[in-house]
Design a protein around this motif. Structure first.
Motif, short mmCIF file in Angstrom:
data_model
loop_
_atom_site.label_atom_id
_atom_site.label_comp_id
_atom_site.label_asym_id
_atom_site.label_seq_id
_atom_site.Cartn_x
_atom_site.Cartn_y
_atom_site.Cartn_z
N ALA A 1 -9.20 5.52 3.07
CA ALA A 1 -8.96 4.98 1.73
C ALA A 1 -9.18 6.08 0.67
O ALA A 1 -8.27 5.91 -0.24
CB ALA A 1 -9.68 3.66 1.53
N TYR B 1 -6.20 8.28 0.24
CA TYR B 1 -4.90 7.57 0.31
C TYR B 1 -4.13 7.43 -0.79
O TYR B 1 -3.04 7.94 -0.97
CB TYR B 1 -4.98 6.34 1.05
CG TYR B 1 -3.70 5.54 1.17
CD1 TYR B 1 -2.72 6.18 2.33
CD2 TYR B 1 -3.12 4.68 0.37
CE1 TYR B 1 -1.49 5.49 2.17
CE2 TYR B 1 -1.96 4.18 0.43
CZ TYR B 1 -1.11 4.64 1.24
OH TYR B 1 0.11 4.06 1.58
N PHE B 2 -4.85 6.95 -2.03
CA PHE B 2 -4.03 6.75 -3.39
C PHE B 2 -4.17 7.94 -4.06
O PHE B 2 -5.25 8.62 -4.14
CB PHE B 2 -4.60 5.46 -3.96
CG PHE B 2 -4.56 4.16 -3.40
CD1 PHE B 2 -2.84 3.71 -3.36
CD2 PHE B 2 -5.30 3.55 -2.62
CE1 PHE B 2 -2.88 2.48 -2.61
CE2 PHE B 2 -5.10 2.41 -1.73
CZ PHE B 2 -3.99 1.80 -2.09
N PRO C 1 -4.27 -2.52 -3.15
CA PRO C 1 -4.99 -1.38 -3.15
C PRO C 1 -6.59 -1.57 -3.86
O PRO C 1 -7.30 -0.60 -3.28
CB PRO C 1 -4.32 -0.59 -4.22
CG PRO C 1 -2.74 -1.17 -4.28
CD PRO C 1 -2.81 -2.45 -3.78
N CYS D 1 -3.52 4.78 -10.17
CA CYS D 1 -3.56 4.02 -9.03
C CYS D 1 -4.83 3.33 -8.81
O CYS D 1 -5.97 3.76 -9.73
CB CYS D 1 -3.07 5.07 -8.05
SG CYS D 1 -4.27 6.61 -7.80
N ALA D 2 -5.17 2.89 -7.76
CA ALA D 2 -6.65 2.21 -7.47
C ALA D 2 -7.63 3.36 -7.38
O ALA D 2 -7.31 4.22 -6.69
CB ALA D 2 -6.50 1.38 -6.27
N THR E 1 -8.43 -1.83 -9.71
CA THR E 1 -6.76 -1.61 -9.56
C THR E 1 -6.41 -2.19 -11.11
O THR E 1 -7.20 -2.62 -11.72
CB THR E 1 -5.98 -2.66 -8.50
OG1 THR E 1 -4.74 -1.99 -8.61
CG2 THR E 1 -6.22 -4.00 -8.75
N SER F 1 1.96 1.88 -3.89
CA SER F 1 0.92 2.13 -4.67
C SER F 1 1.36 1.95 -6.20
O SER F 1 1.18 2.74 -7.06
CB SER F 1 0.53 3.48 -4.71
OG SER F 1 -0.42 4.01 -5.44
N THR G 1 0.98 8.22 -2.85
CA THR G 1 0.10 8.25 -1.94
C THR G 1 0.02 9.54 -1.08
O THR G 1 0.73 10.41 -1.26
CB THR G 1 0.39 7.05 -0.81
OG1 THR G 1 1.53 7.27 -0.12
CG2 THR G 1 0.56 5.77 -1.72
N VAL H 1 0.70 -1.25 0.07
CA VAL H 1 0.04 -0.05 -0.20
C VAL H 1 0.96 1.40 -0.07
O VAL H 1 0.46 2.37 -0.51
CB VAL H 1 -1.12 0.14 0.97
CG1 VAL H 1 -2.27 -1.39 1.08
CG2 VAL H 1 -0.42 -0.08 2.44
#
Lengths: 229, 161
Positions: free
Chosen positions: A105, A108-109, A86, A170-171, A165, A79, A115, A76
């Motif tokens: 969450a 975060y990404f 993720p 990124c996710a 993902t 990333s 991140t 995580v």
């Protein structure tokens, strides 16, 4: 580092730091230390019992040798756009705990290998809320096992979360899928959901257009799994 | 800048002074002369460099040596000899589970770890368990035969370090 994407002057191994291990499953949350290896998560009866989708996701990361070394925190914090965890962080609405704060969450990404972590900030645990049911499906790269596209669908009492993902830098959440599935929780419900491929990854393995197609296919399969079909 | 580490490799303790970015596979091949551990892709995909690190199969191309100070490593050289093959090696020979042989050391180290952790195994389980080891020659069929044949002959000790 090995991909020459970063050339830090110093590298600190966190493997020996206390307080980054352990798996706690219960009270509606599965809490996993950042230093816990993928094989431990995949092999944990507690995780399998409470959150089998996460257990299966961990057991499908890379291959056995990779799962013996790789950690949740490493995944995580890095990333990687094609990493599996993720999708679970985003799809389950996990909370990332660092040595100084908690990060949701959805915040975060940020981008490719980026991140919300600040320089020097260390991920210590990840807290995954336990849904009523969830499922993760990915189209794995045949050599590396990385997700060309991976989709996690979770049902929290009729509220649906979808984490994607592999497709983008990124996710991210599949909000259009979430709305469609909240109205009609069937695999067919994703068929009419548009998946614009603007900004999607395009490389040797899969074009952006193909990834967009895979997002819908993996979402459909994940919903079918979630429903036990 | 050199870092000093100790590693026990195939039961022998080594004190090493190595550049800090040295990979485990390079320690084995270049510093200790153990050329049985191969480098195929160098990106953690092909599995030719698989060794046992404190009893777990890992890809030595993706481990920094200074990360594993004090650990135990077992390589293909540590599991058997020409005169006394490990049951997995014997099974690979008997079942023609190799052609060019490049992937074989990693395949065998991975298979030993798989058998040790996953009994009982079926064909699908072997294929899934060896997903991290690529072979360009055999099509895997004979490798699966060999792993299943070797499993009943492996003792606890022969599981490797």
């Amino acid at each position: 580092m090995k991909q020459r994407l970063a050339a830090p002057s110093d590298v600190i191994d966190l493997a020996g730091v206390a307080g980054m291990g352990g798996i706690e499953a219960g009270q509606g949350v599965v809490s996993i230390g950042a230093g816990v290896r993928h094989a431990e998560v995949a092999g944990s009866p507690a995780v399998r019992g409470v959150l089998p989708a996460l257990s299966a996701l961990a057991g499908g990361i890379g291959d056995r040798q990779v799962r013996h070394l790789g950690t949740l925190g490493g995944s995580v914090a890095n990333s990687d756009p094609a990493a599996d965890y993720p999708a679970a962080v985003v799809g389950l609405g996990a909370t990332i705990e660092t040595h100084c704060r908690r990060i949701a969450a959805d915040e975060y990404f940020v981008d490719l290998f980026e991140t919300a972590l600040k320089p020097g900030e260390i991920v210590t645990r990840v807290h995954f809320p336990v849904p009523d049911r969830a499922a993760y499906r990915k189209f794995a790269h045949p050599a590396s096992g990385y997700a060309v596209v991976g989709v996690l669908v979770a049902d929290f009492g009729g509220n649906i979360r979808v984490g994607i993902t592999g497709a983008g830098p990124c996710a991210f959440r599949g909000t259009a899928f979430e709305q469609a599935l909240a109205d009609d929780l069937r695999p067919e419900a994703v068929d009419g959901v548009p998946v614009p491929d603007a900004g999607f990854n395009s490389d040797l393995f899969a074009s952006a257009e193909y990834r967009a197609h895979l997002v819908r296919v993996m979402a459909r399969r994940a919903v079918a799994d979630l429903l036990g079909r | 800048m050199a870092v000093e580490i100790t590693l026990t490799v195939n039961g022998v303790a080594h004190a090493l002074a190595i550049p800090e970015n040295t990979l485990l596979v390079d320690v084995l091949r270049e510093h200790l002369g153990l050329k049985g551990t191969h480098v195929g892709c160098d990106t953690s995909q092909c599995g030719a460099c698989t060794v046992h690190l404190d009893g777990r199969a890992v890809k030595a191309c993706s481990v920094l040596a200074c990360q594993i100070d004090g650990c135990e490593v077992t390589t293909i050289e540590g599991i058997g000899s020409v005169d006394a093959l490990h049951p997995m090696q014997a099974a690979f020979r008997d079942h023609h589970a190799l052609q060019c042989g490049f992937c074989t050391p990693g395949m065998i180290m991975s298979a030993i770890d798989l058998v040790r952790r996953s009994a009982p195994l079926d064909r699908a389980g072997v294929r899934q368990g060896l997903a991290g080891n690529l072979c360009r020659c055999t099509g895997y069929h004979n490798i699966v035969d060999a792993v299943l044949a070797a499993a009943p002959h492996m003792t606890e000790r022969q599981g490797g370090g």
